[in-house]
Design a protein around this motif. Structure first.
Motif, PDB file in Angstrom:
ATOM      1  N   TYR A  29       0.466 -13.265  11.972  1.00 15.81           N
ATOM      2  CA  TYR A  29       1.562 -12.295  12.118  1.00 15.81           C
ATOM      3  C   TYR A  29       1.908 -12.065  13.591  1.00 15.81           C
ATOM      4  CZ  TYR A  29       1.521 -10.878   7.187  1.00 15.81           C
ATOM      5  OH  TYR A  29       1.630 -10.848   5.823  1.00 15.81           O
ATOM      6  N   ALA A  39       2.633  -5.695  12.587  1.00 15.83           N
ATOM      7  CA  ALA A  39       1.775  -6.776  12.122  1.00 15.83           C
ATOM      8  C   ALA A  39       0.576  -6.232  11.349  1.00 15.83           C
ATOM      9  CB  ALA A  39       1.294  -7.614  13.309  1.00 15.83           C
ATOM     10  N   ASN A  43       0.234  -6.818   7.372  1.00 16.19           N
ATOM     11  CA  ASN A  43      -0.983  -7.539   7.005  1.00 16.19           C
ATOM     12  C   ASN A  43      -1.771  -6.775   5.941  1.00 16.19           C
ATOM     13  OD1 ASN A  43      -3.090  -9.586   7.325  1.00 16.19           O
ATOM     14  ND2 ASN A  43      -4.255  -7.963   8.315  1.00 16.19           N
TER      15      ASN A  43
END
Length: 246
Positions: A29, A39, A43
């Motif tokens: 990411y 990110a 995630n």
């Protein structure tokens, strides 16, 4: 962005077997250009569904001991809060150097030791629950302070400390990870730190990876889990060394 799809699948596959998939997915990411908080949130969002699927596969085969998983999770909540607070006062670099010294020894023990062979537990239930709480607290503290590889260390602790067979250790680690991932994902979602346009299709990749990986782990057992754990440890060492150099 298309390179994310195979990488998130791979992270789910690795994570379902040996933990540590976040080392791959979060790096992917960030490399794709997502800001750090976005990110992290995306995630956690995509990983949560996949971890839930893996936990369900282990549960369906009777490979989760739910009382130990619950006590580990409760311990992890307290440990994570303490670890996050400790991170405000202790330089992260101190832990990094400790890990660099210890990780090769851990890898050697996994490869050579017999702790990863399935064996019957001889612990009483009270002892098991106390140790499960302690494992959760200590590794929750590590997760709150630093984080990478927590799932892998959970599997190892369930085998070495609680004397679970390797598949039950994997199942319990997935159950604890699933619960903690939900809490983290909800927090990021509440603060608008999830890219849903990216996270939803990537969650499907994570689910597929976790589903296939969990099935292989249940089929192959310790023969597959042991080398995968060593691979995750090597990846973790590489990430730590890279972070120190940049």
């Amino acid at each position: 962005m298309w390179t994310l799809y195979p990488l998130i699948f791979l992270s789910g596959f690795v994570d379902s077997i040996a933990g540590g998939g976040g080392i791959i997915s979060l790096s992917a990411y960030l490399a794709a250009g997502l800001p750090p908080h976005l990110a992290l949130g995306t995630n956690k969002f995509s990983a949560t569904l996949g971890t839930g699927v893996a936990a369900a596969r282990f549960a369906a085969k009777g490979r989760i001991r739910w009382d130990a998983a619950l006590f580990s999770f409760l311990g992890a909540l307290g440990g994570s809060a303490l670890g996050a607070r400790l991170a405000l006062y202790v330089p992260e670099r101190v832990l990094v150097y400790i890990l660099l010294a210890v990780l090769p020894l851990i890898a050697a023990l996994v490869l050579r030791g017999k702790r990863f062979m399935p064996r019957a537990t001889s612990l009483t239930k009270p002892h098991t629950l106390v140790l499960a709480s302690l494992v959760g607290f200590l590794l929750g503290g590590y997760d709150g302070f630093f984080g990478p590889g927590t799932g892998t260390f959970l599997i190892m602790a369930f085998v070495a400390v609680l004397r679970f067979d390797v598949l039950t250790a994997c199942g319990n680690a997935k159950a604890v990870n699933f619960a903690s991932n939900i809490a983290a994902a909800v927090t990021f979602m509440a603060h608008g730190r999830v890219d849903y346009a990216l996270g939803i299709p990537l969650a499907l990749c994570a689910v597929l990876g976790q589903f296939i990986g969990a099935g292989l782990a249940l089929q192959k057992g310790v023969k597959l889990v042991r080398p995968m754990i060593v691979m995750v440890i090597v990846l973790l060492m590489a990430k730590i060394l890279y972070d120190l150099m940049v």
